[in-house]
Design a protein around this motif. Structure first.
Motif, PDB file in Angstrom:
ATOM      1  N   ILE A 245       0.835  -1.203   0.000  1.00 25.52           N
ATOM      2  CA  ILE A 245       0.000   0.000   0.000  1.00 25.52           C
ATOM      3  C   ILE A 245       0.869   1.252   0.000  1.00 25.52           C
ATOM      4  CG2 ILE A 245      -1.822   1.235   1.195  1.00 25.52           C
ATOM      5  CD1 ILE A 245      -2.582  -1.504  -0.071  1.00 25.52           C
ATOM      6  N   GLU A 246       1.962   1.242   0.769  1.00 24.94           N
ATOM      7  CA  GLU A 246       2.872   2.387   0.776  1.00 24.94           C
ATOM      8  C   GLU A 246       3.474   2.607  -0.607  1.00 24.94           C
ATOM      9  OE1 GLU A 246       2.715   0.078   2.952  1.00 24.94           O
ATOM     10  OE2 GLU A 246       2.491   0.992   4.932  1.00 24.94           O
ATOM     11  N   ARG A 247       3.764   1.528  -1.310  1.00 20.52           N
ATOM     12  CA  ARG A 247       4.317   1.656  -2.665  1.00 20.52           C
ATOM     13  C   ARG A 247       3.313   2.338  -3.593  1.00 20.52           C
ATOM     14  NH1 ARG A 247       3.796  -1.663  -6.941  1.00 20.52           N
ATOM     15  NH2 ARG A 247       3.096  -3.446  -5.703  1.00 20.52           N
ATOM     16  N   LYS A 248       2.057   1.948  -3.503  1.00 16.93           N
ATOM     17  CA  LYS A 248       1.034   2.569  -4.338  1.00 16.93           C
ATOM     18  C   LYS A 248       0.873   4.049  -3.992  1.00 16.93           C
ATOM     19  CE  LYS A 248      -1.689  -1.636  -5.063  1.00 16.93           C
ATOM     20  NZ  LYS A 248      -3.014  -2.274  -4.916  1.00 16.93           N
ATOM     21  N   GLN A 249       0.865   4.366  -2.706  1.00 20.79           N
ATOM     22  CA  GLN A 249       0.718   5.756  -2.292  1.00 20.79           C
ATOM     23  C   GLN A 249       1.913   6.595  -2.752  1.00 20.79           C
ATOM     24  OE1 GLN A 249       0.236   5.208   1.932  1.00 20.79           O
ATOM     25  NE2 GLN A 249      -1.967   4.850   1.784  1.00 20.79           N
ATOM     26  N   THR A 250       3.111   6.011  -2.681  1.00 21.59           N
ATOM     27  CA  THR A 250       4.301   6.707  -3.167  1.00 21.59           C
ATOM     28  C   THR A 250       4.211   6.946  -4.669  1.00 21.59           C
ATOM     29  OG1 THR A 250       5.652   5.698  -1.429  1.00 21.59           O
ATOM     30  CG2 THR A 250       6.822   6.602  -3.329  1.00 21.59           C
ATOM     31  N   GLY A 251       3.653   5.977  -5.382  1.00 20.52           N
ATOM     32  CA  GLY A 251       3.482   6.130  -6.826  1.00 20.52           C
ATOM     33  C   GLY A 251       2.576   7.294  -7.171  1.00 20.52           C
ATOM     34  N   TRP A 252       1.462   7.436  -6.443  1.00 15.48           N
ATOM     35  CA  TRP A 252       0.560   8.556  -6.706  1.00 15.48           C
ATOM     36  C   TRP A 252       1.230   9.885  -6.379  1.00 15.48           C
ATOM     37  CZ3 TRP A 252      -3.189   8.269  -9.832  1.00 15.48           C
ATOM     38  CH2 TRP A 252      -3.970   7.099  -9.944  1.00 15.48           C
ATOM     39  N   ALA A 253       1.980   9.933  -5.274  1.00 13.01           N
ATOM     40  CA  ALA A 253       2.688  11.166  -4.920  1.00 13.01           C
ATOM     41  C   ALA A 253       3.726  11.521  -5.979  1.00 13.01           C
ATOM     42  CB  ALA A 253       3.351  11.005  -3.555  1.00 13.01           C
ATOM     43  N   THR A 254       4.405  10.498  -6.504  1.00 11.14           N
ATOM     44  CA  THR A 254       5.405  10.739  -7.544  1.00 11.14           C
ATOM     45  C   THR A 254       4.761  11.270  -8.811  1.00 11.14           C
ATOM     46  OG1 THR A 254       6.802   8.971  -6.642  1.00 11.14           O
ATOM     47  CG2 THR A 254       7.228   9.664  -8.914  1.00 11.14           C
ATOM     48  N   LEU A 255       3.632  10.685  -9.205  1.00 15.27           N
ATOM     49  CA  LEU A 255       2.932  11.157 -10.394  1.00 15.27           C
ATOM     50  C   LEU A 255       2.469  12.599 -10.223  1.00 15.27           C
ATOM     51  CD1 LEU A 255       0.772   8.020 -11.337  1.00 15.27           C
ATOM     52  CD2 LEU A 255       2.763   8.925 -12.550  1.00 15.27           C
ATOM     53  N   ALA A 256       1.967  12.936  -9.027  1.00 16.82           N
ATOM     54  CA  ALA A 256       1.527  14.310  -8.770  1.00 16.82           C
ATOM     55  C   ALA A 256       2.711  15.273  -8.863  1.00 16.82           C
ATOM     56  CB  ALA A 256       0.871  14.391  -7.398  1.00 16.82           C
ATOM     57  N   PHE A 257       3.849  14.871  -8.295  1.00 17.02           N
ATOM     58  CA  PHE A 257       5.037  15.713  -8.360  1.00 17.02           C
ATOM     59  C   PHE A 257       5.481  15.931  -9.799  1.00 17.02           C
ATOM     60  CE2 PHE A 257       9.668  15.761  -8.837  1.00 17.02           C
ATOM     61  CZ  PHE A 257       9.977  16.962  -8.199  1.00 17.02           C
ATOM     62  N   LEU A 258       5.500  14.857 -10.593  1.00 18.11           N
ATOM     63  CA  LEU A 258       5.933  14.973 -11.983  1.00 18.11           C
ATOM     64  C   LEU A 258       4.977  15.851 -12.785  1.00 18.11           C
ATOM     65  CD1 LEU A 258       7.066  11.294 -12.704  1.00 18.11           C
ATOM     66  CD2 LEU A 258       8.518  13.305 -12.353  1.00 18.11           C
ATOM     67  N   LEU A 259       3.679  15.745 -12.488  1.00 15.77           N
ATOM     68  CA  LEU A 259       2.703  16.584 -13.183  1.00 15.77           C
ATOM     69  C   LEU A 259       2.936  18.064 -12.868  1.00 15.77           C
ATOM     70  CD1 LEU A 259       0.178  16.889 -14.919  1.00 15.77           C
ATOM     71  CD2 LEU A 259      -1.195  16.550 -12.854  1.00 15.77           C
ATOM     72  N   VAL A 260       3.105  18.379 -11.586  1.00 20.79           N
ATOM     73  CA  VAL A 260       3.344  19.772 -11.193  1.00 20.79           C
ATOM     74  C   VAL A 260       4.668  20.268 -11.772  1.00 20.79           C
ATOM     75  CG1 VAL A 260       3.769  21.306  -9.228  1.00 20.79           C
ATOM     76  CG2 VAL A 260       1.953  19.589  -9.114  1.00 20.79           C
ATOM     77  N   ALA A 261       5.706  19.419 -11.716  1.00 25.91           N
ATOM     78  CA  ALA A 261       7.009  19.812 -12.243  1.00 25.91           C
ATOM     79  C   ALA A 261       6.941  20.074 -13.744  1.00 25.91           C
ATOM     80  CB  ALA A 261       8.046  18.735 -11.938  1.00 25.91           C
ATOM     81  N   THR A 262       6.157  19.289 -14.455  1.00 27.60           N
ATOM     82  CA  THR A 262       6.007  19.479 -15.900  1.00 27.60           C
ATOM     83  C   THR A 262       5.323  20.805 -16.209  1.00 27.60           C
ATOM     84  OG1 THR A 262       5.883  17.089 -16.253  1.00 27.60           O
ATOM     85  CG2 THR A 262       5.042  18.495 -18.012  1.00 27.60           C
ATOM     86  N   ILE A 263       4.271  21.114 -15.440  1.00 28.42           N
ATOM     87  CA  ILE A 263       3.558  22.383 -15.651  1.00 28.42           C
ATOM     88  C   ILE A 263       4.481  23.559 -15.355  1.00 28.42           C
ATOM     89  CG2 ILE A 263       1.662  23.814 -14.824  1.00 28.42           C
ATOM     90  CD1 ILE A 263       0.097  21.231 -14.306  1.00 28.42           C
TER      91      ILE A 263
END
Length: 283
Positions: A245-263
């Motif tokens: 579950i922690e791995r999945k939660q980390t994955g979502w946080a990483t995707l959110a970070f990459l999205l914000v960083a891209t913008i």
């Protein structure tokens, strides 16, 4: 000459590989394969809805505790969990006192401080689940020459591990009459058991879950065979990957970070190049 020889050797090697590939493909596409009963009657695991599955999955701690109870009262008679420590049970919602009490219910190898001899002592939270048998020879001798595997990583070692374990545990049944009619020579030897979810149909493990109420759940859940199989499968999924579950939660946080960083990178690019006027193309 050396260069020409090297080229010829390379071409020869490539030609051999190409011939082997073509020959193998022709053989695979034209060879008649004699299919045994396992091809026709082996069933794929049931699709069971576990709480931990999916991108937003979570651990159902009540189910994990029930699964631990099934493991302790049924599976632990033959199968070990040598990669799991008693202290890890705290992740299932048990308090420190409860973990210490659960650990003390097990007997683990120890040393007599007075004589230095090997003894068994009550487990402590820092201990790991003990091996059921002293060695592989003893395990085979007690199980019709079939060594029970350690279950710590079992759901990671099988395709669709959670579904497979739950289906296998509840999949014991008499040999179907259709199978007997289609394959008259098929039989289940003495000491083996028919299970359609096992790849070769005949399995050495006796049915571990046999009747409703075999385990009395502390939370009052009815302990049907299917319920017990699903609960222990969920527990073994946790033992195999407690950080799922922690791995999945980390994955979502990483995707959110990459999205914000891209913008931000795009806006920075617009800001930096906004003062640069594009050159006009000459007529």
């Amino acid at each position: 000459m050396i260069r020409i020889g090297a080229i010829l050797v390379g071409l020869g090697f490539t030609l051999v590989v190409l011939i082997s590939f073509v020959t193998g493909f022709i053989t695979w596409s034209t060879e008649e394969v004699e299919k045994g009963p396992e091809y026709s009657f082996h069933e794929h695991p049931q699709n069971i809805a576990f709480a931990h599955e999916g991108p937003f999955g979570h651990w159902d701690t009540q189910q994990l505790q029930r699964g631990y109870q099934v493991y302790k009262e049924v599976c632990a008679a033959c199968h070990s969990l040598k990669y799991v420590a008693f202290r890890d049970l705290g992740e299932l919602g048990y308090s420190e006192a409860e973990v210490a009490a659960l650990a003390a219910e097990w007997q683990v190898p120890g040393i007599n401080p007075d004589t230095g001899e090997s003894v068994l002592r009550p487990g402590e939270p820092t201990d790991y689940f003990p091996d059921v048998y002293p060695n592989a020879v003893a395990a085979a001798a007690a199980n019709n020459n079939a060594i029970p595997p350690d279950l710590s990583l079992m759901t990671k070692a099988r395709h669709n591990g959670s579904d497979y374990v739950a289906s296998l545990l509840s999949g014991y049944e008499p040999v179907p009459e259709e199978l007997k009619a289609q394959f008259p020579n098929f039989n289940t030897p003495e000491g083996l058991y028919y299970n359609s979810y096992f790849p070769y149909l005949n399995i050495a493990m006796a049915p571990p879950l046999t009747q409703t109420g075999q385990v009395t759940y502390a939370d009052g859940t009815e302990a049907t065979v299917g319920q017990m199989a699903t609960d222990v499968a969920a527990f073994l999924t946790w033992t195999a990957e407690p950080t799922l579950i922690e791995r999945k939660q980390t994955g979502w946080a990483t995707l959110a970070f990459l999205l914000v960083a891209t913008i931000l990178a795009y806006l920075a690019k617009r800001q930096i190049w906004s003062a640069v006027k594009p050159k006009k193309a000459k007529a």
